[in-house]
Scaffold this motif. Sequence first.
Motif, PDB file in Angstrom:
ATOM      1  N   GLU A 160      75.077  42.241  46.087  1.00  0.00           N
ATOM      2  CA  GLU A 160      75.391  43.341  45.156  1.00  0.00           C
ATOM      3  C   GLU A 160      74.124  44.140  44.805  1.00  0.00           C
ATOM      4  O   GLU A 160      74.186  45.344  44.590  1.00  0.00           O
ATOM      5  N   MET A 161      72.978  43.470  44.795  1.00  0.00           N
ATOM      6  CA  MET A 161      71.714  44.189  44.543  1.00  0.00           C
ATOM      7  C   MET A 161      71.419  45.145  45.694  1.00  0.00           C
ATOM      8  O   MET A 161      70.892  46.232  45.493  1.00  0.00           O
ATOM      9  N   GLY A 162      71.739  44.663  46.898  1.00  0.00           N
ATOM     10  CA  GLY A 162      71.513  45.490  48.087  1.00  0.00           C
ATOM     11  C   GLY A 162      72.399  46.728  48.076  1.00  0.00           C
ATOM     12  O   GLY A 162      71.947  47.835  48.368  1.00  0.00           O
ATOM     13  N   ILE A 163      73.675  46.532  47.705  1.00  0.00           N
ATOM     14  CA  ILE A 163      74.614  47.666  47.654  1.00  0.00           C
ATOM     15  C   ILE A 163      74.100  48.704  46.656  1.00  0.00           C
ATOM     16  O   ILE A 163      74.073  49.905  46.946  1.00  0.00           O
ATOM     17  N   ARG A 164      73.667  48.229  45.488  1.00  0.00           N
ATOM     18  CA  ARG A 164      73.183  49.174  44.460  1.00  0.00           C
ATOM     19  C   ARG A 164      71.890  49.851  44.909  1.00  0.00           C
ATOM     20  O   ARG A 164      71.674  51.028  44.673  1.00  0.00           O
ATOM     21  N   GLY A 165      71.029  49.068  45.553  1.00  0.00           N
ATOM     22  CA  GLY A 165      69.711  49.608  45.926  1.00  0.00           C
ATOM     23  C   GLY A 165      69.785  50.621  47.046  1.00  0.00           C
ATOM     24  O   GLY A 165      69.188  51.702  46.967  1.00  0.00           O
TER      25      GLY A 165
ATOM     26  N   ALA B  27      77.149  49.882  54.760  1.00  0.00           N
ATOM     27  CA  ALA B  27      78.362  49.347  55.392  1.00  0.00           C
ATOM     28  C   ALA B  27      78.231  47.841  55.652  1.00  0.00           C
ATOM     29  O   ALA B  27      79.168  47.071  55.410  1.00  0.00           O
ATOM     30  N   VAL B  28      77.054  47.419  56.101  1.00  0.00           N
ATOM     31  CA  VAL B  28      76.834  45.984  56.366  1.00  0.00           C
ATOM     32  C   VAL B  28      76.984  45.191  55.066  1.00  0.00           C
ATOM     33  O   VAL B  28      77.682  44.176  55.004  1.00  0.00           O
ATOM     34  N   MET B  29      76.323  45.692  54.022  1.00  0.00           N
ATOM     35  CA  MET B  29      76.338  44.936  52.762  1.00  0.00           C
ATOM     36  C   MET B  29      77.740  44.864  52.169  1.00  0.00           C
ATOM     37  O   MET B  29      78.163  43.838  51.643  1.00  0.00           O
ATOM     38  N   ASN B  30      78.454  45.968  52.283  1.00  0.00           N
ATOM     39  CA  ASN B  30      79.836  46.009  51.796  1.00  0.00           C
ATOM     40  C   ASN B  30      80.704  45.010  52.545  1.00  0.00           C
ATOM     41  O   ASN B  30      81.517  44.300  51.956  1.00  0.00           O
ATOM     42  N   GLU B  31      80.499  44.946  53.859  1.00  0.00           N
ATOM     43  CA  GLU B  31      81.285  44.022  54.702  1.00  0.00           C
ATOM     44  C   GLU B  31      80.973  42.572  54.315  1.00  0.00           C
ATOM     45  O   GLU B  31      81.878  41.748  54.178  1.00  0.00           O
ATOM     46  N   VAL B  32      79.674  42.292  54.163  1.00  0.00           N
ATOM     47  CA  VAL B  32      79.281  40.914  53.844  1.00  0.00           C
ATOM     48  C   VAL B  32      79.843  40.530  52.476  1.00  0.00           C
ATOM     49  O   VAL B  32      80.298  39.396  52.280  1.00  0.00           O
ATOM     50  N   ALA B  33      79.870  41.469  51.540  1.00  0.00           N
ATOM     51  CA  ALA B  33      80.478  41.183  50.231  1.00  0.00           C
ATOM     52  C   ALA B  33      81.951  40.799  50.427  1.00  0.00           C
ATOM     53  O   ALA B  33      82.448  39.860  49.793  1.00  0.00           O
ATOM     54  N   ASP B  34      82.637  41.483  51.346  1.00  0.00           N
ATOM     55  CA  ASP B  34      84.038  41.121  51.640  1.00  0.00           C
ATOM     56  C   ASP B  34      84.131  39.703  52.193  1.00  0.00           C
ATOM     57  O   ASP B  34      84.974  38.915  51.780  1.00  0.00           O
ATOM     58  N   TRP B  35      83.262  39.396  53.146  1.00  0.00           N
ATOM     59  CA  TRP B  35      83.307  38.063  53.751  1.00  0.00           C
ATOM     60  C   TRP B  35      83.090  36.957  52.701  1.00  0.00           C
ATOM     61  O   TRP B  35      83.634  35.870  52.819  1.00  0.00           O
ATOM     62  N   LEU B  36      82.275  37.269  51.706  1.00  0.00           N
ATOM     63  CA  LEU B  36      81.978  36.263  50.683  1.00  0.00           C
ATOM     64  C   LEU B  36      83.141  36.070  49.716  1.00  0.00           C
ATOM     65  O   LEU B  36      83.132  35.148  48.890  1.00  0.00           O
ATOM     66  N   GLY B  37      84.123  36.944  49.804  1.00  0.00           N
ATOM     67  CA  GLY B  37      85.268  36.846  48.890  1.00  0.00           C
ATOM     68  C   GLY B  37      84.815  37.137  47.466  1.00  0.00           C
ATOM     69  O   GLY B  37      83.904  37.946  47.241  1.00  0.00           O
ATOM     70  N   ALA B  38      85.420  36.435  46.507  1.00  0.00           N
ATOM     71  CA  ALA B  38      85.107  36.702  45.097  1.00  0.00           C
ATOM     72  C   ALA B  38      83.621  36.521  44.816  1.00  0.00           C
ATOM     73  O   ALA B  38      83.027  37.252  44.005  1.00  0.00           O
ATOM     74  N   ALA B  39      83.003  35.573  45.522  1.00  0.00           N
ATOM     75  CA  ALA B  39      81.570  35.315  45.291  1.00  0.00           C
ATOM     76  C   ALA B  39      80.727  36.546  45.609  1.00  0.00           C
ATOM     77  O   ALA B  39      79.660  36.751  45.027  1.00  0.00           O
ATOM     78  N   GLY B  40      81.255  37.376  46.510  1.00  0.00           N
ATOM     79  CA  GLY B  40      80.526  38.590  46.875  1.00  0.00           C
ATOM     80  C   GLY B  40      80.449  39.601  45.752  1.00  0.00           C
ATOM     81  O   GLY B  40      79.630  40.514  45.778  1.00  0.00           O
ATOM     82  N   TYR B  41      81.307  39.411  44.761  1.00  0.00           N
ATOM     83  CA  TYR B  41      81.334  40.344  43.632  1.00  0.00           C
ATOM     84  C   TYR B  41      80.496  39.815  42.461  1.00  0.00           C
ATOM     85  O   TYR B  41      80.435  40.416  41.406  1.00  0.00           O
ATOM     86  N   THR B  42      79.857  38.665  42.690  1.00  0.00           N
ATOM     87  CA  THR B  42      79.084  38.053  41.601  1.00  0.00           C
ATOM     88  C   THR B  42      77.587  38.180  41.882  1.00  0.00           C
ATOM     89  O   THR B  42      77.171  38.546  42.990  1.00  0.00           O
TER      90      THR B  42
END
Length: 401
Positions: free
Chosen positions: A364-369, A343-358
């Motif tokens: 993104e490594m954390g979400i997958r791991g 949940a934390v990693m997903n949220e931080v990806a949101d905060w980063l905006g498009a960069a969070g998807y790169t």
Amino acid sequence: MDFSWTAEQKIWRKTVRDFAQKKIKPKIREIDTNKKIPKEIIEDMAHLGLLGPTVSKEYGGAELDWTMACIAAEELGRADISLAIPVLYLVEAAWGFIFSQYGTTDAKEKYLPKVTSGDAFLGIAVTEPEGGSDIVGAAKTKAVKKDDSWILNGEKMFISGITESSNWGGIHLTLARTDPAAGHKGFSFFAVPLKDNPRIETTLLEDMGRMGISTGGFSMDDVELPENHLIGEQNKGFYYAMEGFSAARVLIGATCVGASEAALELGIDHIKTRKSFGRPLGSFEGIQFPLAEHYANIESVKLLNYRAAWIMDKMYREGKFSHHDVSLASAMSKLRAPIHAFAVMNEVADWLGAAGYTKEYPVEMGIRGVRSYSIGAEGTMNIMRVIIARELLGKEFLPYK
Ligand SMILES: Cc1cc2nc3c(=O)[nH]c(=O)nc-3n(C[C@H](O)[C@H](O)[C@H](O)COP(=O)(O)OP(=O)(O)OC[C@H]3O[C@@H](n4cnc5c(N)ncnc54)[C@H](O)[C@@H]3O)c2cc1C
């Protein structure tokens, strides 16, 4: 009660943090891409006592207690949020401990010094193609005694460290039926070396994350093992497996805390500086409230983890508490930690905006791991719930026999 750290614990955290931030963190993208942990990192980990850290000193281990082992797990998770290096660490810590406790002296002398020096891998092989949760119902692997040897047949699947074990050498602690009519009381644990064994065939799977450590399977066709490769007592293997899982779950909790903190800190840096509508993101309540929730969740998981580690230290070092206490405490850590970390990693990806998807950011490594832990590595979320309910209601309420 005392929630403060001892001087020794503080020094240990600083030592592991300094190493991990300097030597591991800069390499995690390379590790994720190349699907391999560089040899120099393994050597440095061995030097610091981070390989088989709970193994007795006699065999090159650091004999860490579980609180110290959790401190290191947190710091490794903080540096490698892909969680590949933390997995290598925690598998060897939990299962190296079981082998160190119950293995024969001959087998320990043969394998453990190589594991603690980074020249061999030590893993765990319980899961089979037909099921990991209901291992008693699904397991087909059998071991039969023949003169002074054991003959093993069967297949293990979704096993961490297949490439590492096949290339470096070492063993997988492997669960096999030795008394098929006896249910969970008819399993034994064996030290199975995978490398250069013509009677073992390995397979590899392409994982979603934690790419630095391999996952796969192996099948055994009349694999012959010396008598001294039986771990502990015959027909007690199921209990050793449960003991190892409890230890691994607490360490998983700690790696998730470290990785969550790293992600949240990255997010905090971002929301303090990135502006939207003329103000830093961090000044909006829509950003602050989830930040507060995630921080509180991470802190609560940390308390669950260190309480579980404390119970384990009391049990192993002072004879207080029972395996049931440890099992309940570690199941709660494993139930909460990967879910909050995700949940934390997903949220931080949101905060980063498009960069969070790169791949510009490690999130993104954390979400997958971390998904490996919530899907099932060392037990699924529902199995954690089954364990907790069993401890609360009694084993007569178990949905299986
Ligand atoms: C990355 C990774 C690494 C792994 N490494 C290892 C390893 O090194 N060694 C090893 O032995 N295993 C390893 N595993 C396997 C892991 O232990 C199993 O995946 C896990 O035990 C679940 O088994 P399964 O995959 O067969 O799923 P199943 O047991 O088939 O479960 C499927 C789903 O059904 C649910 N379910 C099952 N029973 C119940 C029930 N009674 N009530 C409610 N829901 C239920 C589960 O929670 C799960 O969601 C690894 C797994 C992963 C993902």
